[in-house]
Scaffold this motif. Structure first.
Motif, PDB file in Angstrom:
ATOM      1  N   PHE A  27      10.855   8.449  -5.358  1.00  0.00           N
ATOM      2  CA  PHE A  27      10.055   7.464  -4.631  1.00  0.00           C
ATOM      3  C   PHE A  27       8.629   7.462  -5.154  1.00  0.00           C
ATOM      4  CE2 PHE A  27      13.180   8.870  -1.308  1.00  0.00           C
ATOM      5  CZ  PHE A  27      13.973   7.738  -1.412  1.00  0.00           C
ATOM      6  N   VAL A  28       8.069   6.286  -5.305  1.00  0.00           N
ATOM      7  CA  VAL A  28       6.697   6.157  -5.796  1.00  0.00           C
ATOM      8  C   VAL A  28       5.924   5.203  -4.895  1.00  0.00           C
ATOM      9  CG1 VAL A  28       7.280   6.642  -8.211  1.00  0.00           C
ATOM     10  CG2 VAL A  28       7.341   4.269  -7.369  1.00  0.00           C
ATOM     11  N   MET A  29       4.616   5.268  -5.023  1.00  0.00           N
ATOM     12  CA  MET A  29       3.730   4.351  -4.310  1.00  0.00           C
ATOM     13  C   MET A  29       3.061   3.443  -5.330  1.00  0.00           C
ATOM     14  SD  MET A  29       2.507   3.345  -1.425  1.00  0.00           S
ATOM     15  CE  MET A  29       2.679   4.660  -0.207  1.00  0.00           C
ATOM     16  N   LEU A  30       3.013   2.161  -5.029  1.00  0.00           N
ATOM     17  CA  LEU A  30       2.346   1.188  -5.878  1.00  0.00           C
ATOM     18  C   LEU A  30       1.088   0.718  -5.165  1.00  0.00           C
ATOM     19  CD1 LEU A  30       5.450  -0.986  -6.906  1.00  0.00           C
ATOM     20  CD2 LEU A  30       4.584   1.090  -8.003  1.00  0.00           C
ATOM     21  N   LYS A  31       0.001   0.639  -5.898  1.00  0.00           N
ATOM     22  CA  LYS A  31      -1.265   0.187  -5.318  1.00  0.00           C
ATOM     23  C   LYS A  31      -1.877  -0.856  -6.228  1.00  0.00           C
ATOM     24  CE  LYS A  31      -5.888   1.751  -3.942  1.00  0.00           C
ATOM     25  NZ  LYS A  31      -6.849   2.890  -3.919  1.00  0.00           N
ATOM     26  N   LYS A  32      -2.143  -2.033  -5.672  1.00  0.00           N
ATOM     27  CA  LYS A  32      -2.792  -3.064  -6.475  1.00  0.00           C
ATOM     28  C   LYS A  32      -4.297  -2.955  -6.293  1.00  0.00           C
ATOM     29  CE  LYS A  32      -2.146  -6.699  -2.957  1.00  0.00           C
ATOM     30  NZ  LYS A  32      -1.668  -8.058  -2.682  1.00  0.00           N
ATOM     31  N   ILE A  33      -5.008  -3.059  -7.400  1.00  0.00           N
ATOM     32  CA  ILE A  33      -6.465  -2.965  -7.366  1.00  0.00           C
ATOM     33  C   ILE A  33      -7.060  -4.094  -8.187  1.00  0.00           C
ATOM     34  CG2 ILE A  33      -6.424  -0.455  -7.097  1.00  0.00           C
ATOM     35  CD1 ILE A  33      -7.217  -0.222 -10.051  1.00  0.00           C
ATOM     36  N   TRP A  34      -8.309  -4.443  -7.860  1.00  0.00           N
ATOM     37  CA  TRP A  34      -9.065  -5.424  -8.616  1.00  0.00           C
ATOM     38  C   TRP A  34      -9.991  -4.673  -9.564  1.00  0.00           C
ATOM     39  CZ3 TRP A  34      -7.399  -6.065  -3.779  1.00  0.00           C
ATOM     40  CH2 TRP A  34      -6.809  -7.288  -3.444  1.00  0.00           C
ATOM     41  N   ALA A  35      -9.824  -4.873 -10.845  1.00  0.00           N
ATOM     42  CA  ALA A  35     -10.652  -4.167 -11.827  1.00  0.00           C
ATOM     43  C   ALA A  35     -12.124  -4.496 -11.649  1.00  0.00           C
ATOM     44  CB  ALA A  35     -10.194  -4.519 -13.240  1.00  0.00           C
ATOM     45  N   ALA A  36     -12.449  -5.721 -11.219  1.00  0.00           N
ATOM     46  CA  ALA A  36     -13.849  -6.110 -11.059  1.00  0.00           C
ATOM     47  C   ALA A  36     -14.490  -5.428  -9.852  1.00  0.00           C
ATOM     48  CB  ALA A  36     -13.954  -7.629 -10.914  1.00  0.00           C
ATOM     49  N   VAL A  37     -13.690  -5.144  -8.813  1.00  0.00           N
ATOM     50  CA  VAL A  37     -14.219  -4.521  -7.601  1.00  0.00           C
ATOM     51  C   VAL A  37     -14.277  -3.006  -7.745  1.00  0.00           C
ATOM     52  CG1 VAL A  37     -13.861  -4.208  -5.124  1.00  0.00           C
ATOM     53  CG2 VAL A  37     -13.371  -6.418  -6.197  1.00  0.00           C
ATOM     54  N   HIS A  38     -13.240  -2.427  -8.325  1.00  0.00           N
ATOM     55  CA  HIS A  38     -13.187  -0.977  -8.539  1.00  0.00           C
ATOM     56  C   HIS A  38     -12.934  -0.708 -10.024  1.00  0.00           C
ATOM     57  CE1 HIS A  38     -13.326  -0.309  -4.274  1.00  0.00           C
ATOM     58  NE2 HIS A  38     -12.254  -1.039  -4.078  1.00  0.00           N
ATOM     59  N   PRO A  39     -13.951  -0.898 -10.842  1.00  0.00           N
ATOM     60  CA  PRO A  39     -13.758  -0.841 -12.289  1.00  0.00           C
ATOM     61  C   PRO A  39     -13.421   0.540 -12.837  1.00  0.00           C
ATOM     62  CG  PRO A  39     -16.093  -0.990 -11.756  1.00  0.00           C
ATOM     63  CD  PRO A  39     -15.343  -1.202 -10.474  1.00  0.00           C
ATOM     64  N   TYR A  40     -13.661   1.608 -12.033  1.00  0.00           N
ATOM     65  CA  TYR A  40     -13.454   2.959 -12.567  1.00  0.00           C
ATOM     66  C   TYR A  40     -12.214   3.645 -11.990  1.00  0.00           C
ATOM     67  CZ  TYR A  40     -18.373   2.029 -13.558  1.00  0.00           C
ATOM     68  OH  TYR A  40     -19.544   1.438 -13.963  1.00  0.00           O
ATOM     69  N   GLU A  41     -11.554   3.020 -11.028  1.00  0.00           N
ATOM     70  CA  GLU A  41     -10.464   3.708 -10.332  1.00  0.00           C
ATOM     71  C   GLU A  41      -9.337   4.117 -11.283  1.00  0.00           C
ATOM     72  OE1 GLU A  41      -7.715   3.415  -6.321  1.00  0.00           O
ATOM     73  OE2 GLU A  41      -9.055   1.765  -6.841  1.00  0.00           O
ATOM     74  N   ALA A  42      -8.836   3.186 -12.060  1.00  0.00           N
ATOM     75  CA  ALA A  42      -7.743   3.510 -12.982  1.00  0.00           C
ATOM     76  C   ALA A  42      -8.224   4.460 -14.070  1.00  0.00           C
ATOM     77  CB  ALA A  42      -7.193   2.230 -13.597  1.00  0.00           C
ATOM     78  N   GLU A  43      -9.408   4.203 -14.588  1.00  0.00           N
ATOM     79  CA  GLU A  43      -9.944   5.020 -15.679  1.00  0.00           C
ATOM     80  C   GLU A  43     -10.133   6.475 -15.255  1.00  0.00           C
ATOM     81  OE1 GLU A  43     -14.277   5.647 -17.762  1.00  0.00           O
ATOM     82  OE2 GLU A  43     -13.702   3.603 -17.225  1.00  0.00           O
ATOM     83  N   ILE A  44     -10.769   6.682 -14.090  1.00  0.00           N
ATOM     84  CA  ILE A  44     -11.020   8.048 -13.629  1.00  0.00           C
ATOM     85  C   ILE A  44      -9.715   8.729 -13.237  1.00  0.00           C
ATOM     86  CG2 ILE A  44     -12.072   9.409 -11.778  1.00  0.00           C
ATOM     87  CD1 ILE A  44     -14.464   7.537 -11.889  1.00  0.00           C
ATOM     88  N   GLY A  45      -8.834   7.988 -12.576  1.00  0.00           N
ATOM     89  CA  GLY A  45      -7.548   8.565 -12.205  1.00  0.00           C
ATOM     90  C   GLY A  45      -6.751   9.018 -13.402  1.00  0.00           C
ATOM     91  N   GLN A  46      -6.728   8.211 -14.446  1.00  0.00           N
ATOM     92  CA  GLN A  46      -6.005   8.576 -15.665  1.00  0.00           C
ATOM     93  C   GLN A  46      -6.689   9.734 -16.387  1.00  0.00           C
ATOM     94  OE1 GLN A  46      -5.825   4.442 -17.298  1.00  0.00           O
ATOM     95  NE2 GLN A  46      -3.646   4.851 -17.543  1.00  0.00           N
ATOM     96  N   PHE A  47      -8.019   9.736 -16.397  1.00  0.00           N
ATOM     97  CA  PHE A  47      -8.752  10.821 -17.042  1.00  0.00           C
ATOM     98  C   PHE A  47      -8.409  12.165 -16.406  1.00  0.00           C
ATOM     99  CE2 PHE A  47     -12.559  13.559 -16.414  1.00  0.00           C
ATOM    100  CZ  PHE A  47     -12.663  14.057 -17.706  1.00  0.00           C
ATOM    101  N   LEU A  48      -8.363  12.200 -15.085  1.00  0.00           N
ATOM    102  CA  LEU A  48      -8.139  13.460 -14.369  1.00  0.00           C
ATOM    103  C   LEU A  48      -6.697  13.948 -14.439  1.00  0.00           C
ATOM    104  CD1 LEU A  48     -10.302  12.769 -11.193  1.00  0.00           C
ATOM    105  CD2 LEU A  48     -10.770  14.492 -12.946  1.00  0.00           C
ATOM    106  N   THR A  49      -5.774  13.068 -14.788  1.00  0.00           N
ATOM    107  CA  THR A  49      -4.363  13.475 -14.776  1.00  0.00           C
ATOM    108  C   THR A  49      -3.678  13.211 -16.119  1.00  0.00           C
ATOM    109  OG1 THR A  49      -3.716  11.325 -13.829  1.00  0.00           O
ATOM    110  CG2 THR A  49      -4.169  13.109 -12.295  1.00  0.00           C
ATOM    111  N   SER A  50      -4.420  13.345 -17.187  1.00  0.00           N
ATOM    112  CA  SER A  50      -3.834  13.175 -18.515  1.00  0.00           C
ATOM    113  C   SER A  50      -4.313  14.291 -19.427  1.00  0.00           C
ATOM    114  CB  SER A  50      -4.212  11.807 -19.103  1.00  0.00           C
ATOM    115  OG  SER A  50      -5.619  11.696 -19.242  1.00  0.00           O
ATOM    116  N   GLY A  51      -3.632  14.433 -20.569  1.00  0.00           N
ATOM    117  CA  GLY A  51      -4.016  15.456 -21.537  1.00  0.00           C
ATOM    118  C   GLY A  51      -3.933  16.856 -20.945  1.00  0.00           C
TER     119      GLY A  51
END
Length: 383
Positions: A95-119
């Protein structure tokens, strides 16, 4: 911009009338924000994520033609936060959770989330940031992204059984906060609703993502193990307000215009004309306040945490310890706690004598079982 909650949601949560017919039919119609997900059902399925039956093309409500009310059926429920939807990862059956976001409103959410959980950060033992499994670009709206994350549960449900379970929760929270700050990420919204747990191993057959007291298929009430028997891992979620700084930046240096997150009690945020503030110190307050409100208020057994939590929630930001100091002070506290204390029951002050006697008996039964099976009093989840 954000979706405005459909006013019919309030109607559905109001008391039923004698027949309930109107609400049965209202629930049989997708709300406007839900249509957004339904329109992407096949597109998401083609990418390996299948939404619940409510969003399938040609969906017919399961209560139609029966005597059941909509709220008695799995497909009669939807998220109040219509930016969210749950799904099944078809490949792994998870089971997964899907969350839709607006890049213009929260421009760092995906970037920071991926940074903290990658590599290398992804497998760091102190990492308690929700994993971003995938970021999907919406096929119709260029500015819309969909984050794919594990399906988590609120950290307090069910409540803690023992002192050791509370201590382990605090340990994970403190080391997770230190991990973020060490990597120069200020969460800026470490509030009550943004701390969750991976409780998959605790719950027998899972839980419904909307009605948490029900099994996934609505076949009955959920059944679960204690945290001592099946230790969960706790996570910080929602990096929509977060900021990331250069690794060389001292933690005392950044200041940001005040953005009020879920915790409205941050002292330095009370003046609406206040100048920019240090977000790392606000993080310390918010995490301390979660523990104060969710655990210390209304319970007995963990009073040893009070001095540390009081320092974290100090009115003067400069008087709060850093995340490093919090972890160090907590380790000192932990070293002074024996097995007897850690296995002790968390007592709710509002429970009467009869309830406490019943709970104490059940607790001792579990406690003896934990001792005999050599389960550690500090329930650390498997790495």
């Amino acid at each position: 911009m954000t979706d405005v909650p459909d006013p019919r949601l309030a109607t559905l949560t109001a008391p039923l009338d004698s027949s309930g017919t109107g609400k049965r039919e209202l629930a049989a119609t997708l709300f406007k924000p839900e249509v957004w997900w339904a329109e992407r059902y096949q597109w998401l399925k083609d990418r390996g994520y299948e939404l619940r039956p409510r969003y399938r093309p040609g969906w017919t409500p399961s209560w139609r033609g029966t005597k059941k009310q909509f709220y008695q059926c799995e497909d009669g429920h939807c998220f109040v936060d219509t930016n969210l939807a749950d799904a099944v990862c078809v490949k792994y059956g998870k089971f997964v959770m899907l969350k839709k976001i607006w890049a213009a409103v929260h421009p760092y959410e995906a970037e920071i989330g991926q940074f903290l959980t990658s590599g290398s950060l992804a497998t760091h033992p102190s990492n308690h940031c929700i994993p971003i499994l995938e970021v999907l670009q919406d096929p119709e709206e260029e500015d819309r992204l969909i984050l794919v994350m594990p399906l988590l549960k609120m950290f307090w449900d069910p409540f803690f059984d023992t002192v050791g379970e509370v201590v382990e929760f605090c340990r994970q929270l403190f080391e997770g906060l230190k991990f973020m700050h060490d990597n120069r990420v200020a969460h800026r919204d470490c509030s009550y609703l943004n701390i969750m747990m991976d409780a998959e191993s605790m719950f027998i057959g899972g839980w419904h993502p909307v009605e948490h007291v029900k099994k996934r298929d609505f076949s009955g009430e959920v059944s679960y193990y204690t945290r001592t028997k099946r230790p969960p891992k706790y996570y910080f979620i929602d990096f929509g307000l977060s900021r990331r700084y250069d690794p060389s930046t001292p933690l005392s240096e950044p200041v940001e215009p005040v953005i009020r997150g879920g915790d409205k009690t941050v002292p330095e945020h009370q003046d609406r004309k206040c100048p920019p503030q240090n977000p790392f110190r606000a993080d310390i307050y918010c995490v301390g306040n979660v523990i104060k409100q969710a655990i210390l208020q209304g319970t007995r057994g963990v009073e040893f945490l009070v001095p540390l939590i009081d320092s974290m929630t100090a009115a003067d930001p400069l008087m709060r310890p850093s995340a490093d100091d919090v972890v160090d002070q907590f380790q000192t506290i932990l070293q002074g706690l024996g097995s007897w204390t850690l296995r002790s029951r968390i007592i709710h002050t509002e429970d009467g004598a009869v309830v406490n006697a019943f709970l104490a008996t059940a607790h001792w039964y579990r406690r003896i079982g934990h001792v005999l099976t050599r389960r550690p009093p500090l329930p650390v989840p498997p790495s």
